[in-house]
Scaffold this active site. Structure first.
Site, PDB file in Angstrom:
ATOM      1  N   LYS A  22       0.826  -1.256  -0.128  1.00  0.00           N
ATOM      2  CA  LYS A  22      -0.013  -0.087  -0.076  1.00  0.00           C
ATOM      3  C   LYS A  22       0.996   1.139  -0.143  1.00  0.00           C
ATOM      4  O   LYS A  22       0.494   2.300  -0.906  1.00  0.00           O
ATOM      5  CB  LYS A  22      -0.879   0.144   1.050  1.00  0.00           C
ATOM      6  CG  LYS A  22      -1.559   1.497   1.551  1.00  0.00           C
ATOM      7  CD  LYS A  22      -2.389   1.350   2.819  1.00  0.00           C
ATOM      8  CE  LYS A  22      -1.629   1.560   4.128  1.00  0.00           C
ATOM      9  NZ  LYS A  22      -1.363   2.879   4.187  1.00  0.00           N
ATOM     10  N   ASN A  23       1.841   1.346   0.988  1.00  0.00           N
ATOM     11  CA  ASN A  23       2.710   2.543   1.108  1.00  0.00           C
ATOM     12  C   ASN A  23       3.727   2.788  -0.090  1.00  0.00           C
ATOM     13  O   ASN A  23       3.981   3.887  -0.252  1.00  0.00           O
ATOM     14  CB  ASN A  23       3.288   2.620   2.438  1.00  0.00           C
ATOM     15  CG  ASN A  23       2.285   2.659   3.617  1.00  0.00           C
ATOM     16  OD1 ASN A  23       1.115   2.975   3.407  1.00  0.00           O
ATOM     17  ND2 ASN A  23       2.746   2.467   4.719  1.00  0.00           N
ATOM     18  N   CYS A 118      -5.311  12.749  13.185  1.00  0.00           N
ATOM     19  CA  CYS A 118      -5.184  10.981  12.977  1.00  0.00           C
ATOM     20  C   CYS A 118      -4.958  10.356  14.314  1.00  0.00           C
ATOM     21  O   CYS A 118      -4.738  10.728  15.258  1.00  0.00           O
ATOM     22  CB  CYS A 118      -3.940  10.888  12.180  1.00  0.00           C
ATOM     23  SG  CYS A 118      -3.260   9.444  11.860  1.00  0.00           S
ATOM     24  N   ARG A 123       0.296  14.617  12.924  1.00  0.00           N
ATOM     25  CA  ARG A 123       1.045  14.284  11.950  1.00  0.00           C
ATOM     26  C   ARG A 123       1.180  15.564  11.019  1.00  0.00           C
ATOM     27  O   ARG A 123       0.500  15.728  10.130  1.00  0.00           O
ATOM     28  CB  ARG A 123       0.520  13.116  11.031  1.00  0.00           C
ATOM     29  CG  ARG A 123       0.564  11.913  11.733  1.00  0.00           C
ATOM     30  CD  ARG A 123      -0.080  10.788  10.982  1.00  0.00           C
ATOM     31  NE  ARG A 123       0.664  10.205  10.060  1.00  0.00           N
ATOM     32  CZ  ARG A 123       0.077   9.394   9.218  1.00  0.00           C
ATOM     33  NH1 ARG A 123      -1.054   8.675   9.619  1.00  0.00           N
ATOM     34  NH2 ARG A 123       0.861   8.730   8.387  1.00  0.00           N
ATOM     35  N   ASP A 309       4.851   0.574  12.051  1.00  0.00           N
ATOM     36  CA  ASP A 309       3.595   0.098  11.531  1.00  0.00           C
ATOM     37  C   ASP A 309       3.444  -1.525  11.999  1.00  0.00           C
ATOM     38  O   ASP A 309       2.360  -1.912  11.690  1.00  0.00           O
ATOM     39  CB  ASP A 309       3.662   0.119   9.850  1.00  0.00           C
ATOM     40  CG  ASP A 309       3.299   1.486   9.427  1.00  0.00           C
ATOM     41  OD1 ASP A 309       2.897   2.447  10.256  1.00  0.00           O
ATOM     42  OD2 ASP A 309       3.650   1.807   8.275  1.00  0.00           O
ATOM     43  N   ARG A 401      -8.641  -0.594   5.176  1.00  0.00           N
ATOM     44  CA  ARG A 401      -7.969   0.761   4.375  1.00  0.00           C
ATOM     45  C   ARG A 401      -6.830   0.272   3.890  1.00  0.00           C
ATOM     46  O   ARG A 401      -6.226   0.551   2.794  1.00  0.00           O
ATOM     47  CB  ARG A 401      -8.011   1.965   5.244  1.00  0.00           C
ATOM     48  CG  ARG A 401      -9.139   2.609   5.346  1.00  0.00           C
ATOM     49  CD  ARG A 401      -8.555   3.886   6.048  1.00  0.00           C
ATOM     50  NE  ARG A 401      -7.202   4.326   5.612  1.00  0.00           N
ATOM     51  CZ  ARG A 401      -6.469   4.899   6.481  1.00  0.00           C
ATOM     52  NH1 ARG A 401      -6.438   4.888   7.766  1.00  0.00           N
ATOM     53  NH2 ARG A 401      -4.993   5.062   5.832  1.00  0.00           N
TER      54      ARG A 401
END
Ligand code: EPU
Length: 460
Positions: A22-23, A118, A123, A309, A401
């Protein structure tokens, strides 16, 4: 909205395939704005965040042919007239900020909503903005939007060190912006994450001149134009780490395919220190846990240190390791929303500032839980798999997500996770499976002196 009903206590085993990252995919998709030629991308995961980025790119004049079922995407920025990323699209996903650098490089103006708050903490994007200003962008913040324009971008030296290390998406934004700047840009304290390298490799295929990928100094010699490219996105190292921990936390044996072990060195090191065995081949990894787990002492940090993460998922594992584990979160010091939910399962965790002390090996039992963010959701699923009985996990849209059907992947490995539609506000909770657990602790023996009143309330 869906929820999960998870039956714990099953040992996982078998082979799972890791999806695309994803990232890595998100900034790579945003890079399509840098050229009017087509980009063909493969190994794109089918995720809510990818769909959010597609909606934003559509708004920014990028035409697309998407076949997410086969992980393939073609993007072509054929209408350069738009440069506004509205709040309504940006609020759904922070990575929308990745369009800022490409818009300024190619269209010389951008109005992009600030991403906003968030669940994992404050952030800011000050480093993105500082870097763009150094390249010659005239910018201001007005009514929640970054309003920016530049006649042209000019290369310079930019240091990306912030109070909590470097910035991943900030490095991506400046890397993209610098590809079309006049002269040479040097980014120091740049992020070294595999996702940044993947973006850099795509940009090089498009014609960019970049040196130093994978180091903390990136040198970019600006070119006048970028062109078409075809690129396969790297496997998701965070999904891979989550699945490895799923194997470890259930005392099982799990093999991952299409994985890059070289991106997971710090994770494998932590798991090995905790007593797991991880075998690696070129594109696969197998985890086994033969013995009792050992406690761990570690700090998260920018790559190649242990990823923030995976902090929540590793904490779930540490709850099973006899003794005291200590986890220090240095990247997002407030990223501990999962702690109170793990405690609801029976874990004993104390939080002191950015440090969690986990007193491991307490028995955990299923409970009703609420997911707060993407990685916290994954950690709660892992902990539920290791708990006795049933857990009901709500708000799993956070999970969807960033994980492609994690429930299906875990079920293929033997987990018992049922996805059901959460009860709509106006329906009684009895209408969904798992309602027993949500309705109340009827399984508790009532303490002496406590009786139910006629209305069903407890009176003392
Ligand atoms: N920071 C600043 N100023 C900035 C930018 C960041 O002070 O201008 C601080 C942040 O507050 C944080 C630290 O620097 O303390 C690192 O933030 P970074 O900018 O690197 O995070 P990001 O780019 O917004 C990406 C990932 C995150 C991941 C972090 C750290 C994407 C789309 N997101 O976020 O992924 O946690 O890097 O590795 O790539 C996730 O996938 O669950 C996720 C949150």
């Amino acid at each position: 909205m869906d929820l999960f009903i998870i039956q714990g206590g099953t040992r996982l085993g078998g082979v799972a395939r890791v999806h695309g990252s994803k990232n890595a995919a998100l900034p790579i998709m945003a890079a399509s704005i840098l050229t009017d030629a087509p980009l063909t991308l493969t190994n794109i995961p089918d995720l809510a965040d990818i769909r959010s980025m597609l909606a934003l790119l559509d708004r920014l004049g990028v035409s697309m042919s998407a076949n997410l079922a086969s992980s393939r995407l073609t993007l072509q920025a054929d209408d350069p007239s738009s440069f506004i990323a509205p709040y309504d699209l940006v609020r759904k996903m922070r990575a929308s900020i990745c369009v800022l650098g490409p818009l300024l490089a190619k269209r010389k103006k951008a109005i992009v909503s600030l991403p906003g708050g968030c669940a994992i903490g404050h952030r800011p994007i000050d480093l993105h903005l500082k870097g763009l200003a150094a390249l010659g962008v005239d910018l201001r913040i007005e009514r929640g939007y970054v309003i920016a324009q530049a006649e042209h971008l000019t290369g310079t030296t930019i240091d990306l060190a912030g109070p909590n290390g470097t910035t991943v998406t900030g490095t991506c934004n400046l890397l993209c912006a610098a590809t079309l700047a006049k002269g040479t840009t040097v980014l120091t304290s740049a992020a070294r994450e595999p996702e940044v390298i993947d973006l850099g490799e795509l940009l090089i295929k498009m014609g960019a001149k970049i040196e130093g990928l994978g180091t903390s100094t990136l040198t970019i010699h600006g070119v006048t134009e970028l062109g078409a490219a075809t690129h396969e996105v790297i496997p998701d190292r965070i999904e891979a780490a989550t699945l490895l921990i799923a194997g470890a936390i259930t005392g099982g044996e799990v093999t991952l395919e299409t994985v890059r072990a070289d991106h997971l060195t710090s994770v494998v090191d932590a798991l090995t220190r905790m007593g797991c065995t991880v075998q690696k081949t070129h594109r696969s990894m197998t985890i086994r846990t033969f013995e009792k787990l050992s406690p761990i002492d570690l700090a998260t940090g920018p790559y190649p240190a242990f990823p923030t993460d995976v902090q929540a998922q590793l904490m779930a594992l540490a709850t099973l390791a006899p003794g005291k584990s200590r986890i220090v979160e240095t990247v997002f010091p407030d990223r501990f929303m999962h702690v109170s939910e793990l405690v609801r399962l029976g874990a004993q965790i104390e939080q002191h500032g950015n440090t969690a002390i986990i007193n491991g090996c307490r028995p955990m039992n299923g409970a009703p839980l609420m997911a707060s963010d993407l990685r916290a959701s994954a950690a709660l699923i892992l902990a539920a798999l290791a708990s006795q009985g049933e857990t009901v996990l709500r708000r799993i849209y956070h999970l969807d997500r960033g994980y492609q059907r994690l429930d299906e992947t875990l079920n293929q490995l033997g987990a018992k996770i049922t996805r059901v539609a959460d009860v709509p506000e106006n329906l009684p909770e009895e209408s969904i499976p798992g309602s027993d657990l949500l309705a109340g602790p009827h399984w508790l023996t009532k303490p002496a002196g406590v009786s139910e009143s006629a209305e069903g309330r407890t009176s003392l």
